[in-house]
Design a protein around this motif. Structure first.
Motif, PDB file in Angstrom:
ATOM      1  N   THR A  41      -3.907  -7.725   1.861  1.00  0.00           N
ATOM      2  CA  THR A  41      -5.393  -7.787   1.614  1.00  0.00           C
ATOM      3  C   THR A  41      -5.845  -6.647   2.214  1.00  0.00           C
ATOM      4  N   ARG A  42      -7.131  -6.274   1.751  1.00  0.00           N
ATOM      5  CA  ARG A  42      -7.691  -5.028   2.447  1.00  0.00           C
ATOM      6  C   ARG A  42      -8.734  -5.794   3.370  1.00  0.00           C
ATOM      7  N   ASN A  43      -8.997  -5.144   4.431  1.00  0.00           N
ATOM      8  CA  ASN A  43     -10.028  -5.623   5.538  1.00  0.00           C
ATOM      9  C   ASN A  43     -11.414  -5.206   5.357  1.00  0.00           C
ATOM     10  N   SER A  44     -12.216  -5.513   6.072  1.00  0.00           N
ATOM     11  CA  SER A  44     -13.689  -5.340   5.922  1.00  0.00           C
ATOM     12  C   SER A  44     -13.869  -3.802   5.929  1.00  0.00           C
ATOM     13  N   GLN A  45     -13.078  -3.135   6.507  1.00  0.00           N
ATOM     14  CA  GLN A  45     -13.139  -1.594   6.378  1.00  0.00           C
ATOM     15  C   GLN A  45     -12.648  -1.128   5.311  1.00  0.00           C
ATOM     16  N   GLY A  46     -11.835  -1.736   4.289  1.00  0.00           N
ATOM     17  CA  GLY A  46     -11.418  -1.437   3.287  1.00  0.00           C
ATOM     18  C   GLY A  46      -9.906  -0.607   3.383  1.00  0.00           C
ATOM     19  N   LEU A  47      -9.240  -1.019   4.668  1.00  0.00           N
ATOM     20  CA  LEU A  47      -7.899  -0.502   4.833  1.00  0.00           C
ATOM     21  C   LEU A  47      -6.668  -1.573   4.442  1.00  0.00           C
ATOM     22  N   ASN A  48      -5.638  -1.058   3.941  1.00  0.00           N
ATOM     23  CA  ASN A  48      -4.468  -1.906   3.914  1.00  0.00           C
ATOM     24  C   ASN A  48      -3.454  -1.002   4.255  1.00  0.00           C
ATOM     25  N   LEU A  49      -2.212  -1.900   4.131  1.00  0.00           N
ATOM     26  CA  LEU A  49      -0.761  -0.953   4.281  1.00  0.00           C
ATOM     27  C   LEU A  49      -0.133  -1.187   3.015  1.00  0.00           C
ATOM     28  N   ARG A  50       0.950  -0.268   3.112  1.00  0.00           N
ATOM     29  CA  ARG A  50       1.555  -0.221   1.854  1.00  0.00           C
ATOM     30  C   ARG A  50       3.253   0.109   2.182  1.00  0.00           C
ATOM     31  N   ILE A  51       4.339  -0.130   1.875  1.00  0.00           N
ATOM     32  CA  ILE A  51       5.390   0.294   2.107  1.00  0.00           C
ATOM     33  C   ILE A  51       6.115   1.061   0.608  1.00  0.00           C
ATOM     34  N   ASP A  52       6.489   2.105   1.028  1.00  0.00           N
ATOM     35  CA  ASP A  52       7.141   2.893  -0.110  1.00  0.00           C
ATOM     36  C   ASP A  52       8.275   3.256   0.361  1.00  0.00           C
ATOM     37  N   SER A  53       9.393   2.288  -0.457  1.00  0.00           N
ATOM     38  CA  SER A  53      10.812   2.172  -0.061  1.00  0.00           C
ATOM     39  C   SER A  53      11.548   3.596  -0.665  1.00  0.00           C
ATOM     40  N   ASP A  54      11.060   4.214  -1.478  1.00  0.00           N
ATOM     41  CA  ASP A  54      11.684   5.518  -1.998  1.00  0.00           C
ATOM     42  C   ASP A  54      11.779   6.537  -1.019  1.00  0.00           C
TER      43      ASP A  54
END
Length: 392
Positions: free
Chosen positions: A262-275
């Motif tokens: 989920t995005r936090n109140s600052q609009g930030l989130n994480l994503r893993i790019d396995s490639d």
């Protein structure tokens, strides 16, 4: 390497339970005839991580061959041998390894186990050796002696630390050093005579200490790691703060948790790019988008370095004469995190990241993280089965 049989997997589980770290290699028919084996990626990683040999630093050619004494275990007997580690002048110097006399104890496509102890490679045929019978035999044998010696060595520091913790716990509640969330850990480290510093190395002779109050279900700190600034759009913590910070009293700060689900109140989130093997932090601001990255290799390395062996110490918090005291009660003892699970647990939001950045009244930017934290339920998913000890 071929798929392990159920029997071979069970043998590895038994060895792992006895603290035996090892790597595996599968000799081919051609390799046995030519007395040559490729030092595969897992073999090279094992040798490097155990500080035995680093093929990346080895030059090509016979003049740079490294020879290491070896003991081949055949059950109730052993055979002295030696191993040669080298990179040939041909075929781009692909790393090679060979154990002399290996053909006497193996056939093509058997699985050979390699461990290192007492300045020797200790080698045995995992496929053919009756591991359980040898370890549990009433008749003393070299393989049993090896496993017991490794187990004793691996547990020596742990038992030493456990004795000290029980002595501290037995003296009753310990007055808190400071009035802060971090006091439960700082108080214990002070009681153990450990200097409070920001070192990335484990706390006690290779064992990391993580203390927490038992009345809380807070996430537990794994490690701190700044992004790879060279690969990132933003080049410093100050840039992150400038983009997403807010005013609080006399400070301009960014204290927030970032998750992949989920995005936090600052609009930030994480994503893993396995490639491309990266963890990416993203902003929902179109002009920012992806702004910092961590390589998964670096994060895995930090996890292995910090938590090769960890004591998670649970404390009961009480107030005596208006001062917090800690009764240290339980220890969960974990070893050797499963790095492949780290990526999955980030994807599931079980491992998250905390920014702890602020600019004080003097204009100085201070970063206490980014901290990678894990929810309590994630411990058993990130580590093999642990041991638990009562302190009182």
């Amino acid at each position: 390497m071929r798929k392990l049989t159920e029997a071979e997997q069970n043998k590895i589980k038994l060895l792992t339970k006895n603290q035996v770290s090892l790597t595996l290699i599968e000799p081919t028919e051609t390799g046995l005839k030519k007395s040559i084996m490729d030092a595969t990626g897992p073999v090279r990683s094992f040798l490097k991580s155990e500080n035995i040999h680093d093929y990346d630093l080895q030059k090509q050619g016979p003049d740079y061959k490294v020879v290491i004494p070896t003991i081949i275990h055949t059950g109730f007997k052993t055979k002295k041998s030696k191993a040669s580690l080298y990179r040939p002048l041909t075929k781009n110097g692909d790393p090679r390894i060979w154990f002399y006399s290996l053909t006497e104890v193996t056939e093509a496509n058997d699985i050979i186990a390699i461990t290192y102890f007492d300045d020797n490679f200790q080698v045995f045929n995992l496929t053919k050796l009756d591991i359980e019978t040898l370890i549990n035999s009433s008749i003393q044998n070299p393989f049993q002696d090896l496993v017991r010696a490794i187990n004793t060595t691996e547990n020596e520091v742990a038992f030493e630390l456990l004795t000290l913790l029980r002595k501290i716990a037995g003296a009753g509640p310990v007055p808190s050093m400071v009035d802060a969330d971090t006091s439960v850990g700082r108080t214990l480290e002070t009681a153990l005579g450990i200097d409070i510093n920001s070192s990335k190395k484990p706390d006690y002779k290779g064992i990391e200490l993580k203390s927490f109050r038992n009345s809380r279900t807070n996430r537990k700190n794994l490690f701190a790691q700044v992004p790879d600034w060279k690969l990132s759009k933003f080049k410093s913590s100050a840039e992150i703060l400038n983009a997403f910070g807010y005013d609080r009293q006399d400070d301009f700060k960014l204290y927030c948790t970032v998750s992949a689900i989920t995005r936090n109140s600052q609009g930030l989130n994480l994503r893993i790019d396995s490639d491309i093997k990266q963890l990416i932090e993203n902003s929902d601001k179109s002009e920012v988008g992806d702004f910092v990255v961590w390589t998964l290799d670096k994060l895995h390395s930090r996890l292995r370095e910090k938590h090769k062996e960890t004591f998670w110490v649970e404390a009961e918090s009480t107030r005596i004469n208006n001062r917090e005291h800690f009764q240290y009660k339980l220890v969960e003892h974990t070893r050797k995190p499963i790095t492949s699970q780290f990526d999955l647990l980030i994807d599931q939001g079980i491992i998250t990241l905390d920014h702890l950045i602020k600019r004080n009244s003097k204009g100085r930017v201070v970063e206490k993280g980014p901290l990678f934290k894990i929810k309590p339920k994630g411990i058993e998913l990130l580590f093999p089965p642990s041991e638990s000890y009562s302190l009182i």
